[in-house]
Design an enzyme around this catalytic site. Structure first.
Site, PDB file in Angstrom:
ATOM      1  N   HIS A  66      70.726 -62.998 -20.017  1.00  0.00           N
ATOM      2  CA  HIS A  66      69.852 -63.531 -18.958  1.00  0.00           C
ATOM      3  C   HIS A  66      68.747 -62.542 -18.626  1.00  0.00           C
ATOM      4  CE1 HIS A  66      72.188 -60.892 -16.362  1.00  0.00           C
ATOM      5  NE2 HIS A  66      71.337 -61.115 -15.396  1.00  0.00           N
ATOM      6  N   LYS A  71      72.628 -54.108 -22.345  1.00  0.00           N
ATOM      7  CA  LYS A  71      72.881 -52.674 -22.203  1.00  0.00           C
ATOM      8  C   LYS A  71      74.368 -52.412 -22.087  1.00  0.00           C
ATOM      9  CE  LYS A  71      71.089 -48.584 -21.441  1.00  0.00           C
ATOM     10  NZ  LYS A  71      72.044 -48.072 -22.428  1.00  0.00           N
ATOM     11  N   ASP A 100      71.175 -53.792  -9.321  1.00  0.00           N
ATOM     12  CA  ASP A 100      69.771 -54.116  -9.589  1.00  0.00           C
ATOM     13  C   ASP A 100      69.175 -53.317 -10.733  1.00  0.00           C
ATOM     14  OD1 ASP A 100      69.255 -56.199  -7.851  1.00  0.00           O
ATOM     15  OD2 ASP A 100      68.999 -54.837  -6.144  1.00  0.00           O
ATOM     16  N   LYS A 107      78.505 -54.328 -24.953  1.00  0.00           N
ATOM     17  CA  LYS A 107      79.371 -53.177 -25.236  1.00  0.00           C
ATOM     18  C   LYS A 107      79.664 -53.172 -26.721  1.00  0.00           C
ATOM     19  CE  LYS A 107      81.612 -50.714 -22.381  1.00  0.00           C
ATOM     20  NZ  LYS A 107      81.061 -49.791 -21.452  1.00  0.00           N
ATOM     21  N   SER A 363      70.854 -44.416 -17.147  1.00  0.00           N
ATOM     22  CA  SER A 363      70.374 -44.915 -18.437  1.00  0.00           C
ATOM     23  C   SER A 363      69.080 -45.707 -18.246  1.00  0.00           C
ATOM     24  CB  SER A 363      71.409 -45.845 -19.078  1.00  0.00           C
ATOM     25  OG  SER A 363      72.370 -45.092 -19.778  1.00  0.00           O
TER      26      SER A 363
HETATM   27  N1  GLU Z   1      79.269 -46.711 -20.959  1.00  0.00           N
HETATM   28  C1  GLU Z   1      78.763 -46.613 -19.646  1.00  0.00           C
HETATM   29  C2  GLU Z   1      79.330 -47.719 -18.769  1.00  0.00           C
HETATM   30  O1  GLU Z   1      80.380 -48.248 -19.055  1.00  0.00           O
HETATM   31  C3  GLU Z   1      77.236 -46.541 -19.596  1.00  0.00           C
HETATM   32  C4  GLU Z   1      76.509 -47.689 -20.189  1.00  0.00           C
HETATM   33  C5  GLU Z   1      75.005 -47.474 -20.311  1.00  0.00           C
HETATM   34  O2  GLU Z   1      74.503 -46.487 -19.846  1.00  0.00           O
HETATM   35  O3  GLU Z   1      74.375 -48.344 -20.913  1.00  0.00           O
HETATM   36  O4  GLU Z   1      78.812 -48.054 -17.757  1.00  0.00           O
END
Ligand code: GLU
Length: 470
Positions: A66, A71, A100, A107, A363
């Site tokens: 969406h 990420k 937000d 994943k 990130s």
């Molecule tokens: N692996 C981390 C999490 O579970 C960070 C994910 C990221 O930064 O994209 O939130």
């Protein structure tokens, strides 16, 4: 650890459904929000250092597109399977929506025990994994952006960005194809510590509310709180360090090999040094050694922080948890059944969606830095400093009092990258907690349901305003 009877993704869906019942969204839309949009399972051969060939299994799940890019981290662990990756991708969707951060959730995972592979083998696995994602359009600055997770770190992210840049040459934004990179490759200051620092900010906010603490029979504030941390990886170690610096007392720490306890407190730096020297936290001076690490979760304390893997607190051990607060630094450490048991026992659960969001928040800052091609603070730091100095000069002239030069320069100093990243992280965590606490009160629900309600509302709003593509 007992194996939960319900698959991990089902646990996440239960949490979702419980919260969705408090919203008024169209059931079809809710089903769309819950569904995993795509999942890619692939295998590839690894040529091991001894010349033998091994088949490696990899996954990437994009739970919700969406918002783009999607990420979420990449995990290297023997537990990785399709269900785990899908569940964790779903948690990423809800986590980003909660705080937000304008991403969908994803994943990835590789089913390996990284301790069984050489550095060169891990490099080959990571590069080949990246190639597989690239060839199916599962990675890209505007498509899907991985990050570190359990069993991966900055080194793997460096191999990923290098492989991606080789496959997609001349893309000016290619550094944004992955986050958690070393600074020299476009990483941002504060990303390594981000999840742990976020855990600290989250727990600090929870402990600040005097009424809530009183209801738990605790004094307000983090100072003196007796904390147990399970897992001393990147998240657990940093969370422990910031909590200790913030005045909490680390009464027990647990790792794979066992746990150590000292009611007077453990110094996490010294424990880590001991582990580096001896290969184990056990035998740490003046601490009681507990061979079974899971037992640490049941120790007498104020706050228990599971910071390793999912399914740590289940219906089996939930009745024996003695902490007043369970702070979910890991993703999914408490099963849905266990959650109900803990809540009935009056234990406060600070949910993963909120508490471990620090990683993806920072990130997001790293990704913005990569798109803008400039370090945060680079343009403004000196200017800010100079204008602060001008103001201080006027104040000194008016009051007739002079400050020491070091004091003057400390007060006047402009914000650098680390300051801005940490301030953005703190602000996001503080605001998110205030919001979920308010939703929890309004709907008379627990904090996890409140976090899900906010996420669902945010995602639904995106769909409702944008419409569904025919
Ligand atoms: N692996 C981390 C999490 O579970 C960070 C994910 C990221 O930064 O994209 O939130």
């Amino acid at each position: 650890m007992s194996v939960p009877s319900v698959p991990f993704s089902e646990q996440v869906n239960r949490y979702f459904d419980r919260a969705a019942a408090h919203t008024r969204h169209d059931p079809g839309l809710l089903a769309q929000i819950k569904a995993c949009n795509s999942v890619y399972h692939f295998t590839f051969p690894l040529k091991r250092d001894d010349g033998s060939i091994e088949v490696i299994h990899g996954w990437r799940a994009e739970h919700s597109t969406h918002k783009l890019p999607t990420k979420g981290g990449i995990r290297f662990a023997p537990s990785v399977d399709e269900d785990e990756v899908k569940a964790l991708a779903a948690l990423m969707t809800y986590k980003c929506a909660l705080v937000d951060v304008p991403f969908g959730g994803a994943k990835g995972g590789v089913r390996i025990d990284r301790t069984r592979y050489s550095q060169a083998e891990l490099e080959r696995i990571t590069r080949r994994y990246t190639f597989e994602l690239f060839s199916k359009n599962f990675i890209g600055t505007g498509i899907d952006v991985p990050a570190p997770d359990y069993g991966t770190g900055a080194q793997e992210m460096a191999w990923i960005v290098d492989t991606y840049a080789a496959l997609a040459p001349n893309q000016i934004d290619s550094a944004g194809c992955v986050t958690g990179k070393p600074i020299s490759l476009g990483g941002v200051r504060g990303r390594t510590e981000a999840t742990g620092r976020g855990v600290y900010f989250g727990i600090r906010e929870v402990c600040k509310v005097a009424d809530d603490m009183r209801a738990l029979g605790l004094a307000p504030g983090l100072e003196g709180k007796r904390v147990v941390v399970q897992g001393l990886g990147n998240v657990g170690y940093h969370a422990a360090k910031f909590l200790q610096d913030g005045g909490a007392v680390l009464v027990a720490l647990a790792e794979r090999e066992g746990a150590i306890e000292n009611p007077r407190g453990l110094d996490v730096e010294q424990v880590m040094a001991h582990r580096r020297e001896t290969g184990s936290i056990l035998g740490f001076p003046e601490a009681r050694s507990i061979p079974n690490p899971a037992a640490a979760l049941e120790l007498d304390c104020d706050i228990v922080v599971p910071a390793a893997l999912e399914n740590q607190i289940t219906a089996e051990n939930a009745p024996r948890i003695r902490a007043r607060i369970v702070a979910e630094a890991a993703n999914g450490p408490v099963t849905a059944d266990a959650s109900e048991i803990l809540l009935k026992r009056g234990i406060l659960i600070v949910p993963d969606l909120f508490l471990n969001a620090g990683g993806v928040i920072v990130s997001y800052f790293e990704w913005i830095k990569n798109l803008s091609h400039v370090r945060f603070g680079r343009m403004g730091k000196r200017f800010e400093e100079a204008s602060n100095l001008r103001i201080l000069e006027v104040v000194q002239d008016l009051t007739g009092r002079r400050l020491e030069p070091e004091v003057l320069s400390r007060i006047a100093s402009g914000a650098g990258e680390a300051d801005l990243v940490n301030s953005g992280l703190e602000d996001t965590m503080v605001l998110a907690y205030a919001e979920i606490r308010e939703i929890a009160r309004r709907h008379d629900v627990d904090l996890r349901s409140a976090a899900f309600i906010r996420s669902i509302d945010n995602i639904a709003l995106t769909y409702e305003q944008r419409g569904i593509f025919p």
